[in-house]
Design a protein around this motif. Structure first.
Motif, mmCIF file in Angstrom:
data_model
loop_
_atom_site.group_PDB
_atom_site.id
_atom_site.type_symbol
_atom_site.label_atom_id
_atom_site.label_comp_id
_atom_site.label_asym_id
_atom_site.label_seq_id
_atom_site.Cartn_x
_atom_site.Cartn_y
_atom_site.Cartn_z
ATOM 1 N N ARG A 41 0.833 -1.209 0.000
ATOM 2 C CA ARG A 41 0.000 0.000 0.000
ATOM 3 C C ARG A 41 0.867 1.257 0.000
ATOM 4 N NH1 ARG A 41 -2.974 -3.047 3.540
ATOM 5 N NH2 ARG A 41 -2.218 -1.895 5.349
ATOM 6 N N VAL A 42 1.965 1.241 0.751
ATOM 7 C CA VAL A 42 2.864 2.396 0.769
ATOM 8 C C VAL A 42 3.478 2.587 -0.613
ATOM 9 C CG1 VAL A 42 5.051 3.269 1.706
ATOM 10 C CG2 VAL A 42 3.356 2.275 3.231
ATOM 11 N N SER A 43 3.843 1.508 -1.263
ATOM 12 C CA SER A 43 4.431 1.593 -2.604
ATOM 13 C C SER A 43 3.447 2.196 -3.601
ATOM 14 C CB SER A 43 4.864 0.211 -3.083
ATOM 15 O OG SER A 43 5.872 -0.309 -2.259
ATOM 16 N N GLU A 44 2.158 1.913 -3.435
ATOM 17 C CA GLU A 44 1.145 2.475 -4.328
ATOM 18 C C GLU A 44 1.016 3.981 -4.135
ATOM 19 O OE1 GLU A 44 -2.433 0.415 -3.376
ATOM 20 O OE2 GLU A 44 -1.715 -1.502 -4.134
ATOM 21 N N VAL A 45 1.133 4.446 -2.903
ATOM 22 C CA VAL A 45 0.947 5.857 -2.594
ATOM 23 C C VAL A 45 2.134 6.688 -3.063
ATOM 24 C CG1 VAL A 45 0.717 7.514 -0.696
ATOM 25 C CG2 VAL A 45 -0.573 5.390 -0.654
ATOM 26 N N ALA A 46 3.331 6.171 -2.892
ATOM 27 C CA ALA A 46 4.529 6.931 -3.275
ATOM 28 C C ALA A 46 4.559 7.084 -4.785
ATOM 29 C CB ALA A 46 5.778 6.220 -2.782
ATOM 30 N N GLY A 47 4.425 8.315 -5.239
ATOM 31 C CA GLY A 47 4.393 8.578 -6.674
ATOM 32 C C GLY A 47 5.754 8.975 -7.206
ATOM 33 N N GLU A 48 5.807 9.096 -8.515
ATOM 34 C CA GLU A 48 7.048 9.474 -9.185
ATOM 35 C C GLU A 48 7.490 10.883 -8.783
ATOM 36 O OE1 GLU A 48 8.830 7.599 -11.436
ATOM 37 O OE2 GLU A 48 7.512 5.900 -11.030
ATOM 38 N N ASP A 49 6.528 11.761 -8.460
ATOM 39 C CA ASP A 49 6.866 13.146 -8.144
ATOM 40 C C ASP A 49 7.252 13.352 -6.681
ATOM 41 O OD1 ASP A 49 4.297 12.482 -7.400
ATOM 42 O OD2 ASP A 49 3.563 14.534 -7.556
ATOM 43 N N VAL A 50 7.232 12.287 -5.876
ATOM 44 C CA VAL A 50 7.588 12.395 -4.467
ATOM 45 C C VAL A 50 9.016 11.898 -4.287
ATOM 46 C CG1 VAL A 50 7.028 11.657 -2.123
ATOM 47 C CG2 VAL A 50 5.195 12.011 -3.784
ATOM 48 N N PRO A 51 9.950 12.802 -3.896
ATOM 49 C CA PRO A 51 11.329 12.354 -3.743
ATOM 50 C C PRO A 51 11.478 11.476 -2.504
ATOM 51 C CG PRO A 51 11.127 14.630 -3.041
ATOM 52 C CD PRO A 51 9.787 14.219 -3.609
ATOM 53 N N PRO A 52 12.357 10.475 -2.555
ATOM 54 C CA PRO A 52 12.582 9.647 -1.381
ATOM 55 C C PRO A 52 13.232 10.466 -0.268
ATOM 56 C CG PRO A 52 13.991 8.959 -3.219
ATOM 57 C CD PRO A 52 13.146 10.078 -3.696
ATOM 58 N N THR A 53 12.785 10.267 0.953
ATOM 59 C CA THR A 53 13.343 10.995 2.093
ATOM 60 C C THR A 53 13.550 10.042 3.262
ATOM 61 O OG1 THR A 53 11.145 11.540 2.919
ATOM 62 C CG2 THR A 53 12.186 13.170 1.499
ATOM 63 N N SER A 54 14.434 10.444 4.148
ATOM 64 C CA SER A 54 14.632 9.654 5.360
ATOM 65 C C SER A 54 13.835 10.223 6.527
ATOM 66 C CB SER A 54 16.117 9.593 5.727
ATOM 67 O OG SER A 54 16.604 10.891 5.978
ATOM 68 N N HIS A 55 13.407 11.498 6.391
ATOM 69 C CA HIS A 55 12.631 12.147 7.445
ATOM 70 C C HIS A 55 11.508 12.957 6.807
ATOM 71 C CE1 HIS A 55 15.598 11.167 10.498
ATOM 72 N NE2 HIS A 55 16.514 11.521 9.634
#
Length: 98
Positions: A41-55
């Motif tokens: 479910r988290v993978s579905e929400v994370a879109g291409e326009d959202v940069p990966p972050t640690s915080h």
């Protein structure tokens, strides 16, 4: 998505060198299936326009800049040392290395 099977849980247990009982296989299979579903479910929400972050919020350094201040001289710092060598604390060897 097919659920994780008892055999897969048993295989993971063997890889981890864990001895699992039959009721634990069922219990862990359900739990692992729920975890895998949550990650999906988290993978579905994370879109291409959202940069990966640690915080989720930006981090800022709250430490002050270094300031030179008077401190102990090497002689003062070593004055109570039980053993010293070349202006350093001498401690017993612990790793057996030279």
């Amino acid at each position: 998505m097919p659920g994780i099977t008892r055999e897969e849980v048993a295989h993971l247990g063997r890889l981890s060198r864990l001895e699992l009982k039959d009721e634990e296989l069922d219990h862990f299979a359900e739990q692992l299936d729920a975890i895998i579903g949550a990650v999906a479910r988290v993978s579905e929400v994370a879109g291409e326009d959202v940069p990966p972050t640690s915080h989720p919020l930006p981090l800022t350094n709250v430490m002050r800049p270094d300031q030179v201040r008077p401190s102990l001289t090497p002689e003062q710092a070593l004055s109570s040392a039980p053993a010293q060598e070349q202006q350093r604390f001498k401690v017993p060897q612990i790793l057996g290395e030279d």
